[in-house]
Write an enzyme that holds these catalytic residues in place. Structure first.
Site: not given
Length: 354
Positions: A176, A181, A323
Site C-alpha cells: 500500500h 499513508y 463499495r
C-alpha cells in the site's frame, strides 16, 4: 468477447476473471488478529465468484495500524488466523492477495463506526504516529519523524509480513503506497520535508517505496505476483503528480512489480478531487501506456458495462471495485448475467441461477 470475465495471468498466477475486490478496511480485528467477521465477510465474495480478493490493509508493525482494531501481520498468530479464510476462498476457486500497509501519520485513530474522538490517545490504547516529517494530517496527532534506523526496521517489517502472508497461503502481495499513508507520505513533497537521502528530489522521495518493493520481492516465491497500490496524484499542483507516478511505476516494474493498482488522493482533507463515475480511469490508462506490467483501475466503477468498456478501451488489465461489493457481495454473478456470460455458481445456489 467479454473481457471482464476473461481470465488473466499475473506472473505465475492464473486469475479466472478481471473483476477484482479492492482492499477495504473492516476495523474488526483484535490485537491484529482477524475474527469470525472476516471469515464470513471474505467468504461471501469467494462463493459469489469475484475474480480475486485483495484483503484489507494489514499493518506490518503495531504502530502502522490506522486504528487499534486493524488487522496485522507482524506475528505468527495473526498469520494463522488468515489461513482458514484463504483456504475457503481457494475451495471456491478464488485466489486471494493481501495488502501490506503502514498508516504513517494517519495512524492511531478510531474506527469510523465507533463513537468518540477521531484520535485515539496513547492513554486509551493509541500511540504516537510516525511519518517522514513531524507534520500532522489535518485534525490528527502530530507524528514523530522517522529516524534512519526506524526506516530500515520498517523495510524489514514489510518483508517479514510478506513471508507470513506466504505461510498463510495468500496468492499475491499488494504493497500500500497510496491514500496518504506512510509510503505515499514519503513520495509526496507536500508531506515529506526531509533533508536526508529520503527527501528532496523525486529519486530520494521514491527511495523508501523502492526499498520496500525490493525487500518484499526478495522474500516471496518467484512465481508469486507483487502488486503496488499508488495514488496517481495528490490533486494539488505542487504535490505528487501523474508524471511522478509514471516514473515510480517504471522503476517498480524494473524491480519485479507485476501490477500497478491505480487510485488517487488521500494525502490531505482539502484535496480538490473531481469525483464522477470512473474518475480515475485516465490515470490508469496513462500508466498502462508507460509500463509493460499489468495495471488495475478503480474508483466509482459500479456497473458491469462501465467496467467492460474500460477494459475494451485499454484503461487497464483488471477492474477493482470496493463499495459495490460491500453493497452487493454477489455482484460478480450479477455482472456476468448482465454481460451474457455463464459462470459457474456454487451447487448450493444453483436453484437461484435462472
Amino acid at each position: 468477447m467479454v473481457r471482464l470475465f476473461e481470465g488473466v495471468s499475473v506472473r505465475g498466477l492464473d486469475v479466472p476473471s478481471r473483476l477484482w475486490v479492492s482492499p477495504m478496511c473492516q476495523y474488526s480485528a483484535v490485537e491484529g488478529v482477524v475474527q469470525y467477521w472476516h471469515q464470513v465477510h471474505y467468504g461471501a465474495w469467494a462463493i459469489h465468484k469475484a475474480g480475486l480478493i485483495i484483503a484489507e490493509a494489514t499493518a506490518v508493525v503495531p504502530e502502522g495500524r490506522i486504528t487499534p482494531t486493524d488487522s496485522g501481520l507482524w506475528n505468527d498468530e495473526q498469520a494463522s488466523a488468515w489461513k482458514p479464510i484463504v483456504e475457503f476462498s481457494h475451495v471456491h476457486g478464488v485466489p486471494m492477495a493481501i495488502q501490506l500497509a503502514h498508516a504513517g501519520r494517519k495512524a492511531s485513530t478510531r474506527a469510523p463506526f465507533i463513537p468518540g474522538s477521531v484520535v485515539v490517545e496513547p492513554g486509551e490504547g493509541g500511540w504516537t504516529p510516525e511519518a517522514p516529517s513531524a507534520e500532522a494530517y489535518e485534525g490528527l496527532a502530530e507524528p514523530a519523524e522517522l529516524s534512519l534506523s526506524r526506516i530500515a526496521e520498517i523495510v524489514v517489517a514489510f518483508a517479514e509480513s510478506a513471508k507470513r502472508a506466504v505461510s498463510a497461503g495468500f496468492d499475491a502481495i499488494e504493497i500500500h503506497a497510496a491514500h496518504g499513508y506512510l509510503l505515499h507520505e514519503f513520495l509526496s513533497p507536500l508531506s515529506n520535508h526531509r533533508t536526508d537521502h529520503y527527501g528532496g528530489s523525486l529519486e530520494n522521495r521514491m527511495r523508501f517505496t523502492l526499498e520496500v518493493v525490493e525487500s518484499v520481492r526478495a522474500v516471496i516465491p518467484e512465481s508469486m505476483p507483487l502488486f503496488v497500490r499508488i495514488s496517481a496524484t495528490d490533486w494539488f499542483e505542487d504535490g505528487w503528480s501523474l508524471e511522478d507516478s509514471i516514473a515510480l511505476s517504471v522503476a517498480m516494474e524494473a524491480l519485479g512489480v507485476d501490477l500497478i493498482d491505480v487510485s488517487s488522493g488521500g494525502l490531505a482533507k482539502s484535496q480538490p478531487i473531481k469525483l464522477g463515475p470512473g474518475y480515475q480511469m485516465g490515470f490508469a490508462k496513462a500508466i498502462s501506456q508507460a509500463v509493460g506490467c499489468r495495471v488495475g483501475t478503480v474508483g466509482l466503477i459500479t456497473e458491469a458495462q462501465q467496467a467492460e468498456d474500460a477494459l475494451q478501451d485499454g484503461v487497464g488489465d483488471v477492474v477493482l471495485m470496493g463499495r459495490q461489493f460491500l453493497r452487493e457481495p454477489s455482484y460478480a454473478l450479477r455482472a456476468a448475467r448482465e454481460l451474457g456470460v455463464d459462470v459457474h455458481w456454487p451447487g448450493q445456489y444453483e436453484r437461484a441461477k435462472l
